[in-house]
Design an enzyme around this catalytic site. Structure first.
Site, PDB file in Angstrom:
ATOM      1  N   CYS A   1       3.665  -0.162 -12.182  1.00 12.52           N
ATOM      2  CA  CYS A   1       3.934   1.093 -12.888  1.00 12.52           C
ATOM      3  C   CYS A   1       5.012   0.850 -13.938  1.00 12.52           C
ATOM      4  O   CYS A   1       5.814   1.728 -14.242  1.00 12.52           O
ATOM      5  CB  CYS A   1       4.334   2.204 -11.917  1.00 12.52           C
ATOM      6  SG  CYS A   1       5.739   1.814 -10.852  1.00 12.52           S
TER       7      CYS A   1
ATOM      8  N   ARG B   1       8.021   3.098   5.786  1.00 12.73           N
ATOM      9  CA  ARG B   1       6.993   3.462   4.805  1.00 12.73           C
ATOM     10  C   ARG B   1       5.603   3.430   5.439  1.00 12.73           C
ATOM     11  O   ARG B   1       4.743   4.249   5.118  1.00 12.73           O
ATOM     12  CB  ARG B   1       7.069   2.514   3.603  1.00 12.73           C
ATOM     13  CG  ARG B   1       8.264   2.781   2.713  1.00 12.73           C
ATOM     14  CD  ARG B   1       8.531   1.644   1.744  1.00 12.73           C
ATOM     15  NE  ARG B   1       7.412   1.382   0.854  1.00 12.73           N
ATOM     16  CZ  ARG B   1       7.179   2.034  -0.289  1.00 12.73           C
ATOM     17  NH1 ARG B   1       8.016   3.011  -0.659  1.00 12.73           N
ATOM     18  NH2 ARG B   1       6.160   1.729  -1.055  1.00 12.73           N
TER      19      ARG B   1
ATOM     20  N   LYS C   1      -3.431   4.830  -3.305  1.00 16.20           N
ATOM     21  CA  LYS C   1      -4.404   3.876  -3.860  1.00 16.20           C
ATOM     22  C   LYS C   1      -5.351   3.379  -2.773  1.00 16.20           C
ATOM     23  O   LYS C   1      -6.551   3.167  -3.017  1.00 16.20           O
ATOM     24  CB  LYS C   1      -3.687   2.703  -4.532  1.00 16.20           C
ATOM     25  CG  LYS C   1      -3.006   3.054  -5.844  1.00 16.20           C
ATOM     26  CD  LYS C   1      -2.509   1.811  -6.550  1.00 16.20           C
ATOM     27  CE  LYS C   1      -1.833   2.146  -7.874  1.00 16.20           C
ATOM     28  NZ  LYS C   1      -0.505   2.747  -7.674  1.00 16.20           N
TER      29      LYS C   1
ATOM     30  N   ASP D   1      -0.112  -3.945  -5.803  1.00 12.42           N
ATOM     31  CA  ASP D   1       0.633  -3.021  -6.655  1.00 12.42           C
ATOM     32  C   ASP D   1       2.103  -3.370  -6.447  1.00 12.42           C
ATOM     33  O   ASP D   1       2.776  -2.778  -5.612  1.00 12.42           O
ATOM     34  CB  ASP D   1       0.320  -1.578  -6.250  1.00 12.42           C
ATOM     35  CG  ASP D   1       0.951  -0.567  -7.173  1.00 12.42           C
ATOM     36  OD1 ASP D   1       1.079  -0.857  -8.369  1.00 12.42           O
ATOM     37  OD2 ASP D   1       1.321   0.526  -6.696  1.00 12.42           O
TER      38      ASP D   1
ATOM     39  N   ALA E   1       0.785  -1.247   0.000  1.00 16.02           N
ATOM     40  CA  ALA E   1       0.000   0.000   0.000  1.00 16.02           C
ATOM     41  C   ALA E   1       0.809   1.286   0.000  1.00 16.02           C
ATOM     42  O   ALA E   1       0.360   2.287  -0.552  1.00 16.02           O
ATOM     43  CB  ALA E   1      -0.939   0.004   1.204  1.00 16.02           C
ATOM     44  N   ALA E   2       1.964   1.315   0.657  1.00 10.88           N
ATOM     45  CA  ALA E   2       2.700   2.581   0.780  1.00 10.88           C
ATOM     46  C   ALA E   2       3.060   3.121  -0.608  1.00 10.88           C
ATOM     47  O   ALA E   2       3.395   2.336  -1.495  1.00 10.88           O
ATOM     48  CB  ALA E   2       3.955   2.365   1.613  1.00 10.88           C
ATOM     49  N   PRO E   3       2.952   4.439  -0.793  1.00 13.98           N
ATOM     50  CA  PRO E   3       2.704   5.498   0.188  1.00 13.98           C
ATOM     51  C   PRO E   3       1.245   5.726   0.564  1.00 13.98           C
ATOM     52  O   PRO E   3       0.956   6.580   1.386  1.00 13.98           O
ATOM     53  CB  PRO E   3       3.281   6.727  -0.496  1.00 13.98           C
ATOM     54  CG  PRO E   3       3.093   6.461  -1.943  1.00 13.98           C
ATOM     55  CD  PRO E   3       3.309   4.988  -2.118  1.00 13.98           C
ATOM     56  N   GLY E   4       0.292   5.007  -0.067  1.00 15.08           N
ATOM     57  CA  GLY E   4      -1.065   5.015   0.448  1.00 15.08           C
ATOM     58  C   GLY E   4      -2.131   5.659  -0.405  1.00 15.08           C
ATOM     59  O   GLY E   4      -3.317   5.591  -0.042  1.00 15.08           O
TER      60      GLY E   4
END
Length: 446
Positions: free
Chosen positions: A384, A294, A274, A331, A269-272
């Site tokens: 990404c 993080r 999404k 992710d 999840a980080a940086p958060g």
């Protein structure tokens, strides 16, 4: 009396801004990431000087290939023969001379020569002085020779590693690759999303602070800020009315289209951002990351927003210690080739071996995430990256090994048709104007 601008300060002392830039590049050579190095080295600077350092370092990294070609003709034996820190100092000085019109030549030369002397002694400073003064004399006509090899010429012109240019040209052809390289060298805009307010309210708050905003195509509610905005100084930021998110990341979550009120796990999840976007539809979002630092930053960000329906935990996505939930987003760590415009250091850090190393990790995370998806639930895989090995091929291999999952595109109209590709989400910088992103929406059978 107006304070002298760090980028133009006279006198023998090296400005803190230039010292910070040089230290950042040393951090990058030691394996640190650009954003982290910037935060660490510019803590003591004010907002204006931080922006100056960012312009210098990001710009130099986006131009490094061309700068090296210019320096290669003016450093005896070539730039590869000199100390790596001296080489970076020459790149910084050359970029100031050729690309930063606000910096007087005397400041660019004198400051970088002095900084070279402080770090490497009189001999290195004489080299820096000679090279930078020659570049200043010749800058009206300066242009490196164009390599005869077409791929090498593109790599030099747009400052990308040749092997990356070759990969992309084999996939998309030379002209589209040229467009992608050009897009990667454009500065990424700051795009924000409203939180706790509607877009019109956020727009009014920003307008009241004198910030010019623009709508973002394909992504409703997002606002692109004009360049040069000190984001963290804005009242809307301090009041928790916005968070930063590139439209590509927003599209990943909109493509996921999790069920209203469902429980969702974001395992990387980080940086958060999404996780925040998921919480617009989800009843509860479990935002997990294995790195405690993080996670702390993510919690601070959620705290600034007074975010709701989010539960943060430290957890390794390869071993998710949660009960099955309705939807899981992974992710995954990737090469980040879709974010070269935002992270120009990544293009120089990337190695061919990274595809095998990260590919194995991606496979492990995807398999583990599948175990915590409820029957009938969703597994969303995203990166990404622009590379097929990390995207299409990972999903195809997973589906071949897990027949209980099938690729399922979202309902028509959930995301624009031009970011869908055979059921996948595929965002490309040169086609859509955002960071690159890929996502696959995988439905588990009931």
């Amino acid at each position: 009396m107006k304070r002298p601008y760090q980028g133009e300060q006279k006198g023998p002392d090296v400005t803190e801004s230039r010292t910070a830039a040089a230290n950042m590049l040393a951090d990058l050579r030691a394996g640190q990431l650009l954003d982290g190095a910037f935060e660490k080295r510019t803590l003591a600077l004010d907002a204006r000087d931080r922006r100056w350092v960012q312009e210098l370092v990001w710009g130099m990294l986006r131009s490094r290939g061309r700068l090296d070609a210019i320096l290669a003709d003016r450093v005896r034996g070539g730039i590869a023969k000199i100390d790596v820190d001296v080489a970076d100092l020459l790149r910084l000085g050359t970029y100031q001379l050729l690309s930063m019109g606000s910096v007087p030549p005397y400041a660019a030369i004198g400051q970088m020569v002095q900084l070279t002397k402080q770090r490497h002694g009189i001999g290195a400073s004489k080299l820096a002085n000679a090279v930078l003064r020659r570049i200043d004399r010749e800058r009206a006509t300066i242009e490196p020779a164009t390599p005869s090899d077409a791929l090498e010429a593109l790599a030099q012109q747009y400052s990308h590693p040749r092997w990356v240019v070759q990969r992309w040209s084999e996939r998309w052809g030379m002209e589209e690759t040229r467009a992608l390289l050009d897009a990667n060298n454009a500065a990424a805009s700051i795009v924000v999303r409203p939180y706790g307010v509607v877009r019109e309210q956020l727009e009014a708050m920003l307008d009241g602070a004198g910030v010019e905003t623009h709508e973002v195509p394909r992504v409703a509610d997002s606002l692109r800020l004009a360049t040069g905005v000190a984001l963290t100084e804005l009242g809307a930021f301090k009041q928790g009315a916005l968070y930063v998110q590139d439209p590509a990341a927003t599209l990943v979550v909109q493509y996921a289209h999790v069920a209203e009120g469902s429980t969702v796990a974001d395992l990387c999840a980080a940086p958060g951002s999404k996780a925040l976007e998921l919480s617009r539809r989800a009843g509860l979002v479990l935002a997990a990351d294995r790195n405690m630092t993080r996670v702390d930053r993510m919690m601070n960000g959620f705290g600034r927003l007074d975010a709701e329906r989010l539960h943060v935990l430290v957890a390794d996505a390869r071993h998710p210690a949660i009960t099955p939930v309705e939807a899981v987003l992974v992710d995954v760590p990737c090469t980040g080739t879709g974010t070269f415009r935002r992270h120009p250091d990544a293009r120089w850090r990337l190695q061919v071996s990274d595809f095998a190393v990260l590919g194995a990790l991606q496979k492990q995370i995807l398999r583990a995430a599948a175990t915590v998806v409820k029957p009938g639930g969703l597994l969303i895989y995203s990166t990404c990256s622009l590379e097929l090995e990390e995207n299409d091929e990972q999903v195809q291999q997973f589906l071949a090994a897990h027949p209980e999952f099938t690729l399922e595109a979202p309902a028509p109209g959930v995301v624009p048709d031009d970011v869908l590709d055979g059921g996948y989400l595929r965002v490309l910088p040169h086609r859509h104007g955002f960071d690159g992103a890929f996502a696959a929406r995988l439905r588990r059978s009931a």
